[in-house]
Scaffold this active site. Structure first.
Site, PDB file in Angstrom:
ATOM      1  CG  ASP A  67      -1.994   1.001   1.200  1.00 23.15           C
ATOM      2  OD1 ASP A  67      -2.302   1.470   0.095  1.00 23.15           O
ATOM      3  OD2 ASP A  67      -2.541   1.341   2.262  1.00 23.15           O
ATOM      4  CG  ASP A  80      -4.003   1.152   5.847  1.00 20.06           C
ATOM      5  OD1 ASP A  80      -4.716   0.800   4.885  1.00 20.06           O
ATOM      6  OD2 ASP A  80      -3.521   2.288   5.972  1.00 20.06           O
ATOM      7  CG  ASP A 104      -5.774  -2.708   2.158  1.00 20.07           C
ATOM      8  OD1 ASP A 104      -5.878  -2.552   0.932  1.00 20.07           O
ATOM      9  OD2 ASP A 104      -5.429  -1.805   2.943  1.00 20.07           O
TER      10      ASP A 104
END
Length: 1029
Positions: free
Chosen positions: A368, A707, A711
């Site tokens: 990410d 996070d 996800d």
């Protein structure tokens, strides 16, 4: 109105109300709501039916090695029962059952550990349920119910949302009750900032989640404003419900770790080999329990001895016990646990032990952006104002990437020289601001919007030149409590003039183009106000373009002193307040501004990320960035951290999630297989999951970071799911295998290096244990092949495999890692744990172990001395090798007698001379066991390095191994010299002479392996020389 929600985001509010047959001022009736609940069910996520405890327990025994041990335990129990029933000596009952008891104890312990891990594996779904809102303010029967349970919501309900509310379902915004509405939905979409919402429909029904600006989603939070919404989707039809479905589907696709696959494969092969060898051992001794006579050419008069048959069957069971490395699961678990402690010291918290090993063969890291590659703390990077003329500008660069005001400073800055223009900029940043900064220990955190927090930090770095300026800003901040929220970026603050009378100024921050369009003049460095002209406007736009191209988010700052009828505004009863209720008046109020300057902010990359990316490249690991942020920002950050190898065009290296999914499968696979970094922006949960799936299908070992709730499915599907410890949601953490305590990408790279080191060490102790077991198997095989009494009984083999071998194998997990461990390509997940050369080496070592163990047994029975060591001093009777091999015919021997002999201060006498090959073998059996233990201790030194000699890799490089060897030998001495344990394990104390024999017979194992290592090094050098030529 279908069961599935319709695309309300592209329909007008009137169409949505008509579709749901509801009025905005009346809401649904209670009767209608009940009817719809029967159709759409409760607004809650499904609870998966948990597996029953008995099924989870049975699953722990679904393993080839475990099944072999279960069979061995059952057979041992049956044989022990038959032996105990037929035995006249009732005192041997406990000893007979030791073996099956120990085996079952191991299996139960492993099952309990596995059951505990399994029962904690699916908490991600429960964490999702905790994100759901508990109650909502709902319009029913024409009246608002302030705290209706959220689970009772149905499509068509009218719901009011205010600041701080958690959204109870997916809803279509109908009316804004304030001028603006912002929603924090980063956990769902990955966007780094709260997003603006409005009732206007979206033009396309097939659009990204981030583009649905007229929708609010279940589980997100309102951070600014209030509104009236129409419930569109409930329960499992919401976006968060879709994520739960994806998490469940991803959990069904979970695969075993590379190590477990190898061990399962090894277990399957071992099962076949064990079955074959056991059958051979039992068959080659058939003559001892089956005999017959020949009449002519036909066999007749068959005789069968059940006692002898069970005896040799017991030897076959002992062979199975010897072949299975019972202690291997425990040692692997211990080593992985030690590895997790090392990783925890480096801020990587491992939730699932096998993931430690999987990290070592990671080939792709899908990361990410926000908070992982960047700090997730907005900071001002640079700002500019005009100089002494409208055609000149001043650019100021700001250091620091966190909310700590002392982290960096403004380059070439002296706050005593702050001119009127810079003071005005500082004042706007301080007053047009609702954020706060606080220090939590050593970490500075922000409350409110991250952008406003960054502006506050900038003011701290700018400093305040004098007391008057400080007092002016402070009074303005106090007066801002009575401010008017006009639009997305307008706040008004109050000041007092020289006469002490309060007047109001409108101060504004927002999109530069919008601020500039409504500005009629600019403030120069000396504070003078000059009418803006076209060259000045173009200069500002040029500087704006330069800043935006660096990936900066730019804010324009302006103010207005002449407010007309709002100059003395004080509260809602003011005559001009009615104008503020109509957004159509805002443009007129916000016009005729004085332009002050432009601030460039960004979520900066972490300082250490650039080196971590280079380390990944050197280690043969590809990095892909998958983010929900916009494309230009993602590209700018990825370029800065060096994700893309080589400069120039980003074609084929940067895609939005929608663009990538529109490609054909072959094009997708081609893009994912290219070397170098790739960035995917505007990625939705389904995009992330599909990318991970494609990479796994291509044979990659994928580590995925994340996070947010969005996800979680990809984290669950990846080989290694890595969640953020600081900013990560509970859903992401529960779906992950590892949690980063510092949310830092470089921590992942350090964890990969640690994972490689742990795997190398695991490989060392796995080979060590397997080579030891090969020696035990050859010992049992030679015993059966030669026809001599068994020199090792199953309970002794269990002791060696579980206790004696355990400490050295565990200590091998502390071997220091190679200095070039991150300059080697990742190992392939299908690489053999033991290649043909290593197998040959350990067959040679195993052959020596077998010969030494059986040889010392034969030597004691047949030789008075060996290598100059007197063995007959205890008074035992010597026999010939032929007698030893045909000991089963002892009852038919004439004039065979044996003398009593002494062991450990007691005398062993025999009423029946043939007992000399049963009870009398206790000393020879102790010698065999001691030689086996000593050889395996020396063999652990060989495992320090696969190819390096003990001269270059001395034992003290791993002092824990020396401690473990001492511990294992101490435990062996314990069972020899503690009477109770000696009886249980069928051993006796040894004399000094006998210990000398044990050491002399055991030591050559080191020399043999040193020769084999030397040969391997010579072969490698020769191969390398051939390649270079």
């Amino acid at each position: 109105m279908g069961e599935k929600p319709f695309p309300a985001w592209c329909w007008s509010v009137e169409q949505c109300l008509k579709e749901y047959n509801v009025k905005l001022d009346k809401g649904l009736t209670t009767f209608e709501a009940e009817k719809r609940r029967e159709r759409f069910r409760w607004n809650e996520l499904n609870r998966e039916k948990a597996k029953p405890l008995w099924r989870l327990l049975l699953a722990q025994f679904d393993d080839a090695l475990v099944k072999i041990l279960l069979i061995a335990a059952f057979i041992s129990f049956v044989l022990a029962y038959l032996h105990d029933r037929d035995s006249k000596d009732r005192s041997v009952g406990f000893e007979a059952y030791v073996e099956p008891f120990v085996i079952l104890s191991i299996l139960v312990l492993n099952a309990v550990v596995g059951l505990w891990q399994e029962s904690n594996a699916e908490r991600a779904l429960e964490a999702l349920k905790e994100m759901q809102c508990e109650c909502a303010k709902v319009l029913r029967d024409g009246y608002y119910v302030p705290d209706l349970p959220a689970r009772e919501l149905v499509p068509g309900d009218i719901v009011e949302l205010r600041v701080g509310d958690k959204v109870p379902a997916d809803m279509r915004i109908a009316v804004l009750k304030t001028s603006t509405l912002r929603v924090e939905q980063s956990s769902l979409t990955g966007e780094s900032m709260p997003v603006m919402k409005s009732p206007a429909p979206v033009l396309f029904d097939d659009c990204e989640l981030q583009a649905k600006e007229c929708m609010v989603f279940s589980g997100t939070t309102v951070v600014n404003g209030s509104c009236i919404c129409i419930v569109n989707s409930t329960g499992m039809c919401t976006e968060i419900g879709n994520i739960q479905t994806q998490i469940h589907e991803a959990s069904l696709e979970e695969q075993d770790t590379p190590l477990k696959k190898k061990l399962d494969e090894f277990g399957g092969k071992l099962t076949t080999v064990i079955g074959f060898v056991c059958l051979v051992v039992w068959a080659i001794n058939y003559k001892y329990f089956i005999s017959w006579d020949f009449v002519g050419s036909s066999p007749t008069n068959f005789r069968f001895s059940f006692e002898k048959c069970t005896y040799y069957f017991k030897i076959a069971v002992a062979l199975a016990v010897a072949a299975i490395p019972e202690g291997l699961p425990a040692v692997i678990t211990t080593s992985l646990a030690l590895g997790t402690q090392k990783m925890a010291q480096k801020n990587a918290i491992v939730r699932k032990l096998p993931s430690v090993e999987t990290l070592g063969c990671t080939t792709v890291i899908c990361s990410d952006k926000t908070g992982t590659l960047t700090t997730n703390q907005m900071s001002v990077n640079e700002f500019f104002t005009l100089g002494g003329k409208t055609t000149t500008s001043r650019m100021f660069h700001v250091e620091g990437t966190t909310y700590n005001p002392k982290d960096g400073s403004i380059e070439d800055w002296t706050y005593y020289n702050m001119d009127a223009n810079l003071q005005a900029l500082a004042e706007i940043c301080a007053v047009c601001n609702d954020a706060g900064i606080f220090c939590n220990g050593h970490l500075f955190r922000a409350t409110g919007l991250p952008t406003e927090a960054a502006l506050k930090v900038l003011v701290e770095k700018m400093g305040v030149p004098d007391t008057k300026a400080r007092n002016r800003i402070r009074s303005a901040q106090l007066a801002a409590g009575y401010s008017i929220d006009l639009s997305t970026a307008v706040v008004s603050g109050g000041q007092r003039d020289r006469e002490g009378l309060q007047h109001w100024s409108l101060i504004e921050s927002g999109a530069v183009e919008s601020i500039l369009e409504r500005s009629v003049s600019v403030q120069l460095a000396d504070g003078s106000i000059i009418q803006i002209d076209e060259p000045c406007r173009q200069l500002i736009l040029l500087r704006l373009h330069e800043m935006s191209s660096k990936g900066l988010r730019c804010l324009g700052l302006a103010y207005k002193d002449e407010l007309g009828e709002f100059a003395d505004y004080y509260e809602e009863s003011h005559p001009a307040h009615k104008k503020l209720l109509d957004p159509a008046n805002y443009y007129a109020i916000e016009s005729n501004l004085v332009f002050v300057g432009v601030i460039g902010l960004r979520d900066p990359p972490r300082e250490e990320v650039h080196k971590a990316i280079e380390d990944c490249r050197a280690a043969g690991i590809r990095v892909m960035v998958i983010t929900g942020d916009n494309k230009s920002t993602a590209e700018a950050i990825c370029t800065e951290i060096g994700l893309f190898s080589g400069a120039g065009d980003l074609k084929g290296k940067s895609f939005t999630g929608k663009e990538f999914m529109a490609l054909s499968l072959s094009e997708q696979m081609q893009i994912l297989s290219k070397p170098g970094g790739i960035v995917f922006s505007r990625a939705e949960p389904k995009h992330k999951q599909e990318i991970v799936r494609l990479l796994k299908e291509a044979g990659e070992v994928v580590a995925m970071t994340g996070d947010g709730v969005n996800d979680a499915p990809a984290l669950k599907l990846a080989d290694i799911g890595i969640a953020m410890g600081i900013t990560g949601t509970e859903v992401a953490k529960e779906a992950s295998d590892m949690v980063l305590a510092d949310d830092n990408f470089s921590t992942i790279v350090a964890a990969v290096a640690e994972g490689r080191s742990i795997y190398n060490n695991m490989k060392a102790f796995i080979r060590y244990m397997i080579s030891s077991n090969v020696g035990e198997v050859i010992s049992i095989f030679l015993t059966a092949a030669l026809g001599i009494p068994e020199c090792l009984i199953p309970v002794q083999l269990l002791w060696v495999n579980l206790v004696t071998d355990g400490p050295p194998a565990t200590a091998l997990g502390f071997n220091p890692s190679d200095v070039d461990i991150m300059r080697k390509p990742p190992r392939r997940s299908n690489d053999a744990l033991i290649n043909s050369w290593v197998l040959f080496r350990y067959l040679v070592i195993g052959l020596y172990v077998g010969i030494a163990t059986v040889g010392v047994f034969i030597v004691w029975y047949t030789q008075a001395s060996f290598l100059g060591i007197d063995l007959a001093c205890d008074g035992h009777t010597l026999v010939t090798l032929s007698q030893l091999r045909n000991w089963g015919q002892c009852p038919s021997w004439k004039d065979f007698s044996v003398s009593p002999f002494t062991v450990g201060g007691r005398t062993i006498a025999f009423s029946d001379p043939c007992d000399y090959f049963f009870a009398g073998k206790v000393k020879a059996m102790t010698l065999s066991l001691s030689v086996l233990v000593a050889i395996e201790m020396f063999n652990s030194l060989n495992a320090l390095s696969e190819d390096n000699s003990l001269v270059t890799m001395p034992p003290w490089r791993n002092p824990w191994l020396l401690v473990a060897m001492s511990m294992s030998f101490g435990l062996h001495l314990l069972i020899l010299y503690v009477p109770f344990l000696a009886i249980v394990f069928g051993v006796v104390p040894l004399s000094l002479n006998e210990w000398m024999l044990v050491i002399l017979v055991s030591l050559p194992v080191v020399l043999i392996d040193e020769v084999l290592k030397l040969f391997a090094r010579m072969q490698r050098r020769r191969s390398h020389k051939y390649k270079t030529e």
